[in-house]
Design a protein around this motif. Structure first.
Motif, PDB file in Angstrom:
ATOM      1  N   GLU A 101       0.840  -1.186   0.000  1.00 18.99           N
ATOM      2  CA  GLU A 101       0.000   0.000   0.000  1.00 18.99           C
ATOM      3  C   GLU A 101       0.882   1.246   0.000  1.00 18.99           C
ATOM      4  O   GLU A 101       1.938   1.272   0.635  1.00 18.99           O
ATOM      5  N   PHE A 102       0.441   2.279  -0.695  1.00 21.44           N
ATOM      6  CA  PHE A 102       1.184   3.536  -0.743  1.00 21.44           C
ATOM      7  C   PHE A 102       0.452   4.565   0.103  1.00 21.44           C
ATOM      8  O   PHE A 102      -0.688   4.930  -0.175  1.00 21.44           O
ATOM      9  N   LEU A 103       1.114   5.031   1.150  1.00 23.41           N
ATOM     10  CA  LEU A 103       0.536   6.002   2.071  1.00 23.41           C
ATOM     11  C   LEU A 103       1.396   7.263   2.063  1.00 23.41           C
ATOM     12  O   LEU A 103       2.617   7.184   2.199  1.00 23.41           O
ATOM     13  N   VAL A 104       0.773   8.410   1.881  1.00 24.93           N
ATOM     14  CA  VAL A 104       1.479   9.689   1.874  1.00 24.93           C
ATOM     15  C   VAL A 104       1.139  10.431   3.166  1.00 24.93           C
ATOM     16  O   VAL A 104      -0.026  10.743   3.420  1.00 24.93           O
ATOM     17  N   LEU A 105       2.146  10.694   3.978  1.00 24.70           N
ATOM     18  CA  LEU A 105       1.948  11.369   5.261  1.00 24.70           C
ATOM     19  C   LEU A 105       2.322  12.839   5.140  1.00 24.70           C
ATOM     20  O   LEU A 105       3.438  13.171   4.736  1.00 24.70           O
ATOM     21  N   TRP A 106       1.398  13.721   5.504  1.00 23.02           N
ATOM     22  CA  TRP A 106       1.657  15.159   5.501  1.00 23.02           C
ATOM     23  C   TRP A 106       1.930  15.608   6.935  1.00 23.02           C
ATOM     24  O   TRP A 106       1.066  15.525   7.799  1.00 23.02           O
ATOM     25  N   ILE A 107       3.162  16.082   7.173  1.00 19.23           N
ATOM     26  CA  ILE A 107       3.541  16.617   8.484  1.00 19.23           C
ATOM     27  C   ILE A 107       3.664  18.130   8.345  1.00 19.23           C
ATOM     28  O   ILE A 107       4.527  18.615   7.613  1.00 19.23           O
ATOM     29  N   PRO A 108       2.826  18.894   9.021  1.00 18.09           N
ATOM     30  CA  PRO A 108       2.827  20.351   8.855  1.00 18.09           C
ATOM     31  C   PRO A 108       3.979  21.015   9.599  1.00 18.09           C
ATOM     32  O   PRO A 108       4.658  20.392  10.417  1.00 18.09           O
ATOM     33  N   THR A 109       4.175  22.288   9.329  1.00 17.30           N
ATOM     34  CA  THR A 109       5.130  23.061  10.114  1.00 17.30           C
ATOM     35  C   THR A 109       4.532  23.344  11.492  1.00 17.30           C
ATOM     36  O   THR A 109       3.309  23.320  11.683  1.00 17.30           O
ATOM     37  N   ASP A 145      -5.047  11.251  -6.971  1.00 20.41           N
ATOM     38  CA  ASP A 145      -4.955  10.869  -8.384  1.00 20.41           C
ATOM     39  C   ASP A 145      -4.227   9.535  -8.540  1.00 20.41           C
ATOM     40  O   ASP A 145      -4.504   8.768  -9.470  1.00 20.41           O
ATOM     41  N   LEU A 146      -3.293   9.280  -7.630  1.00 19.25           N
ATOM     42  CA  LEU A 146      -2.511   8.043  -7.668  1.00 19.25           C
ATOM     43  C   LEU A 146      -3.187   6.913  -6.895  1.00 19.25           C
ATOM     44  O   LEU A 146      -2.631   5.823  -6.774  1.00 19.25           O
ATOM     45  N   ASP A 147      -4.372   7.195  -6.357  1.00 28.10           N
ATOM     46  CA  ASP A 147      -5.096   6.227  -5.530  1.00 28.10           C
ATOM     47  C   ASP A 147      -4.293   5.860  -4.287  1.00 28.10           C
ATOM     48  O   ASP A 147      -4.334   4.728  -3.799  1.00 28.10           O
ATOM     49  N   ALA A 148      -3.543   6.835  -3.783  1.00 31.70           N
ATOM     50  CA  ALA A 148      -2.773   6.643  -2.556  1.00 31.70           C
ATOM     51  C   ALA A 148      -3.583   7.150  -1.370  1.00 31.70           C
ATOM     52  O   ALA A 148      -4.455   8.008  -1.513  1.00 31.70           O
ATOM     53  N   HIS A 149      -3.285   6.635  -0.216  1.00 32.24           N
ATOM     54  CA  HIS A 149      -3.972   7.051   1.004  1.00 32.24           C
ATOM     55  C   HIS A 149      -3.233   8.257   1.586  1.00 32.24           C
ATOM     56  O   HIS A 149      -2.101   8.129   2.049  1.00 32.24           O
ATOM     57  N   PHE A 150      -3.862   9.422   1.562  1.00 34.51           N
ATOM     58  CA  PHE A 150      -3.257  10.648   2.088  1.00 34.51           C
ATOM     59  C   PHE A 150      -3.608  10.778   3.563  1.00 34.51           C
ATOM     60  O   PHE A 150      -4.779  10.760   3.943  1.00 34.51           O
ATOM     61  N   VAL A 151      -2.590  10.927   4.401  1.00 35.74           N
ATOM     62  CA  VAL A 151      -2.783  11.019   5.849  1.00 35.74           C
ATOM     63  C   VAL A 151      -2.286  12.383   6.321  1.00 35.74           C
ATOM     64  O   VAL A 151      -1.124  12.731   6.118  1.00 35.74           O
ATOM     65  N   ARG A 197      -6.245  -6.666   4.126  1.00 44.84           N
ATOM     66  CA  ARG A 197      -7.259  -5.725   3.665  1.00 44.84           C
ATOM     67  C   ARG A 197      -6.597  -4.537   2.988  1.00 44.84           C
ATOM     68  O   ARG A 197      -5.631  -3.979   3.497  1.00 44.84           O
ATOM     69  N   ALA A 198      -7.133  -4.145   1.853  1.00 47.55           N
ATOM     70  CA  ALA A 198      -6.632  -2.961   1.155  1.00 47.55           C
ATOM     71  C   ALA A 198      -7.407  -1.748   1.628  1.00 47.55           C
ATOM     72  O   ALA A 198      -8.524  -1.853   2.119  1.00 47.55           O
ATOM     73  N   VAL A 199      -6.798  -0.587   1.470  1.00 51.51           N
ATOM     74  CA  VAL A 199      -7.449   0.655   1.862  1.00 51.51           C
ATOM     75  C   VAL A 199      -7.561   1.561   0.653  1.00 51.51           C
ATOM     76  O   VAL A 199      -6.588   1.792  -0.064  1.00 51.51           O
ATOM     77  N   HIS A 200      -8.767   2.070   0.402  1.00 43.97           N
ATOM     78  CA  HIS A 200      -8.974   2.999  -0.701  1.00 43.97           C
ATOM     79  C   HIS A 200      -8.429   4.357  -0.306  1.00 43.97           C
ATOM     80  O   HIS A 200      -8.246   4.654   0.875  1.00 43.97           O
ATOM     81  N   ASN A 201      -8.183   5.222  -1.285  1.00 43.11           N
ATOM     82  CA  ASN A 201      -7.572   6.508  -0.976  1.00 43.11           C
ATOM     83  C   ASN A 201      -8.468   7.440  -0.181  1.00 43.11           C
ATOM     84  O   ASN A 201      -8.017   8.468   0.300  1.00 43.11           O
TER      85      ASN A 201
END
Length: 206
Positions: A101-109, A145-151, A197-201
């Protein structure tokens, strides 16, 4: 000369030079005295800003420093964003090929985390909020767009701040504390799919 090449083509060069010219402002940032932190901020008002929400919710903000790598009027920063968005596509392709699974983690300032607590934000802080929010939107759109899970770790870090869990140090250090990293880890753990189990974006199970 190499220095001239770096000056003309490297945003990192200017970032390091900018930081170095103000290194005195960060000297002793590991000290535990809140009064010492306040005194440094008073000596460097153009670079350091104090927010005092009480024990567990106070810190030193470095707004000018955070703005540098977010300024898309600098073509080098804009190119860096383009490369990043393209790299997300390559990472997505490789993880899909491996069955992961591809997960993109956004860590803010830190500044964005504290922003709602500041009742009278400066013009630079408003610029920072706008620039960072726009970058987050672009990365999130690319992830979907990449069907990745954005966190997004921002809500969890803001909750930790509101409950005085001290997610960031009182100094100018922009890295989270152990408590802050624990908040981020909890968000990631909750986003990871259960085995098999897969996770949708959008976060839902398939």
């Amino acid at each position: 000369p190499l220095r001239d090449v770096l000056r003309d083509h490297s945003a990192l060069f200017h970032f390091v030079r900018h930081l170095g010219s103000r290194s005195a402002a960060l000297t002793g940032r590991q000290q535990n005295s809140w009064e010492a932190v306040r005194q440094r901020a008073r000596r460097h008002p153009d670079y350091l800003s104090i927010y005092d929400g009480g024990v567990g919710a106070r810190t030193t903000l470095t707004i000018a420093k955070r703005l540098l790598p977010l300024d898309r009027t600098d073509p080098r920063i804009d190119e860096g964003l383009r490369v990043t968005l393209r790299a997300l596509g390559e990472m997505s392709r490789r993880t899909a090929a491996s069955g992961a699974e591809f997960l993109v983690l956004w860590i803010p300032t830190k500044e964005l985390v504290f922003a709602p607590q500041i009742t009278d934000p400066s013009a630079d802080l408003r610029r920072l909020i706008k620039a960072e929010t726009e970058l987050q939107r672009l990365v999130e759109e690319r992830s979907r767009d990449l069907d990745a899970h954005f966190v997004d770790a921002l809500p969890a870090l803001r909750h930790a701040l509101e409950t005085h869990e001290m997610p960031y140090p009182e100094s100018a250090d922009g890295h989270p504390t152990a408590s802050g990293y624990a908040s981020i880890a909890a968000v990631v753990a909750a986003a990871l799919p259960a085995p098999g189990r897969a996770v949708h974006n959008d976060g839902g199970e398939l």
